[in-house]
Design an enzyme around this catalytic site. Structure first.
Site, PDB file in Angstrom:
ATOM      1  N   TYR A 133       1.174  -1.396  -0.069  1.00  0.00           N
ATOM      2  CA  TYR A 133      -0.313   0.637  -0.056  1.00  0.00           C
ATOM      3  C   TYR A 133       0.901   1.120   0.282  1.00  0.00           C
ATOM      4  CZ  TYR A 133      -3.567   3.778   1.568  1.00  0.00           C
ATOM      5  OH  TYR A 133      -3.954   4.953   2.146  1.00  0.00           O
ATOM      6  N   GLU A 222      -3.806   7.432  -3.758  1.00  0.00           N
ATOM      7  CA  GLU A 222      -3.782   6.499  -3.002  1.00  0.00           C
ATOM      8  C   GLU A 222      -3.001   4.941  -4.211  1.00  0.00           C
ATOM      9  OE1 GLU A 222      -6.132   4.182   0.443  1.00  0.00           O
ATOM     10  OE2 GLU A 222      -7.388   5.503  -1.127  1.00  0.00           O
TER      11      GLU A 222
END
Length: 422
Positions: A133, A222
């Site tokens: 991530y 993101e």
């Protein structure tokens, strides 16, 4: 709760773009993504799949909401999941995309109304060996850009942070305009946990992502997941498998390409209409419509309505330019909610004059043939003239000078009046 809902909406000063647009932007900066194209018809989706050299493809419904994979389409026979892994077969891809296109995808983040799907992204199915991530955002506390990295990707990062906070690493960019230097990029790359052979490539990807963040006035980048991918030639590489971008609305004048990608079908149509008239409008669940000038006064108005046992139907701030045109549009937006059984107008005439507001109220009430009670509390410039206009208008507008009695009357009339707006 009510204030948080409104502030979240009003504070949302960024543009979101579809995943296929994110991939397009990433590719412009040399960042790797799975190969794919956008389709607007089932037949187009099927043909795109055939042009992709992989045994399987991933079909992704394009909707501006998180949790698409765990979502479902509306209707008793609605397709389960907005992300499907399919064999690379024309008929199968066309059939499943037909169950996505023109339908509404409902996820935990979209709410019960869901998001309309007008396109699907058809991409190659790649062999992801490891998922991580990565997020770039502005940290308001330090007023510095922040990069968040975790070895655990493809899942909700909030859950990772709650269960295993050590798995989430933070890196601040002290000199925002200078970008991410090589040393910091390598440290972030190591935090993602990929093969050591990919550290330089991962570091380069991180630097390019920050370049997008800086050059394109992004508020958030993101990547979930950013993955280590095995390729047929035996050489692994780093890919951004899914991306969520946000861009500062205030930068629209210098980011014309980005803002040309705005998909208004993904936004509330009434809020879109309100923006055309420079009105700040948020629909709520109550039955008392509110038209106020000034965000602070609007908040106070709703607080007082709640205090007297009422429930606001909306937040509507018409700012300093409460003209007859904007008042009429404000009424139209309020009346788009068939639950509304009274309208409370609270105007402080500083920049705007009370007589002009009164003229706008009278005109709008007559033109729209409003049948429900209108309660108006006016204060400020030319107040006496405004009162006189309302009194002589022949329109039933309950006029008040003070906020509390006006709010109390609005709640009383809303409870008495049947829910028939026009």
């Amino acid at each position: 709760m009510l204030r948080n809902q409104i502030l979240q909406k009003l504070g949302k000063r960024y543009l979101s773009i579809h995943e296929f647009r994110s991939a397009q932007l990433l590719n412009q900066y040399g960042v790797g993504t799975p190969k794919g194209k956008i389709a607007f018809t089932p037949q187009e989706a099927g043909q795109i799949a055939l042009d992709i050299p992989s045994r399987q493809v991933v079909l992704k419904a394009q909707a501006l909401t998180g949790g698409r994979g765990k979502g479902h389409f509306s209707g008793p026979d609605g397709l389960k999941s907005g992300i499907q892994i399919l064999n690379n077969d024309f008929n199968e891809v066309a059939k499943i995309s037909g169950q996505m296109l023109g339908h509404t995808l409902i996820t935990k983040q979209s709410g019960p109304k869901g998001k309309f799907v007008s396109s699907v992204f058809v991409v190659e199915k790649v062999n992801a060996l490891k998922e991580a991530y990565l997020c770039i955002m502005m940290d308001r506390g330090t007023q510095m850009p922040l990069i968040i990295a975790s070895k655990e990707g493809g899942v909700n990062i909030e859950e990772v942070a709650a269960k295993n906070p050590e798995a989430v690493k933070k890196f601040y960019i002290k000199h925002s305009t200078q970008g991410v230097d090589d040393e910091l990029a390598i440290n972030i790359a190591k935090a993602l946990g990929f093969d050591e052979k990919l550290e330089k490539q991962t570091a380069k990807t991180i630097q390019q992502l920050y370049k997008i963040f800086n050059e394109r006035d992004a508020t958030q980048i993101e990547i979930n997941p950013i993955s280590e991918v095995a390729r047929p030639n035996g050489e692994n590489e780093v890919m951004c498998m899914d991306a969520k971008f946000g861009f500062d609305d205030n930068a629209s004048f210098r980011q014309e390409e980005i803002f040309s990608w705005r998909d208004l079908t993904q936004e509330d149509p009434h809020e879109v209409e309100a923006k055309k008239y420079e009105l700040n409008f948020v629909k709520l669940n109550g039955n008392i419509g509110c038209l106020v000038n000034g965000a602070g006064l609007a908040m106070a108005t709703m607080d007082v309505i709640k205090l007297y046992g009422g429930d606001p139907a909306n937040f509507l701030d018409c700012g300093g330019g409460a003209t007859p045109e904007t008042i009429k549009k404000g009424f139209e937006l309020i009346l788009s909610n068939d639950k509304v059984s009274a309208i409370f107008v609270n105007i402080f005439g500083g920049i705007v004059r009370c007589d002009h507001v009164a003229e706008g109220l009278i005109s709008a009430a007559k033109e729209l043939n409003i049948k429900i009670p209108i309660i108006a509390r006016l204060q400020g410039t030319n107040l006496e003239r405004g009162r006189e206009l309302i009194k002589q208008s022949g329109v039933q507008i309950y006029s008040f000078d003070e906020l509390d009695p006006a709010a109390k009357k609005a709640v009383e009339l809303a409870h008495q009046n049947p829910q028939t707006a026009t």
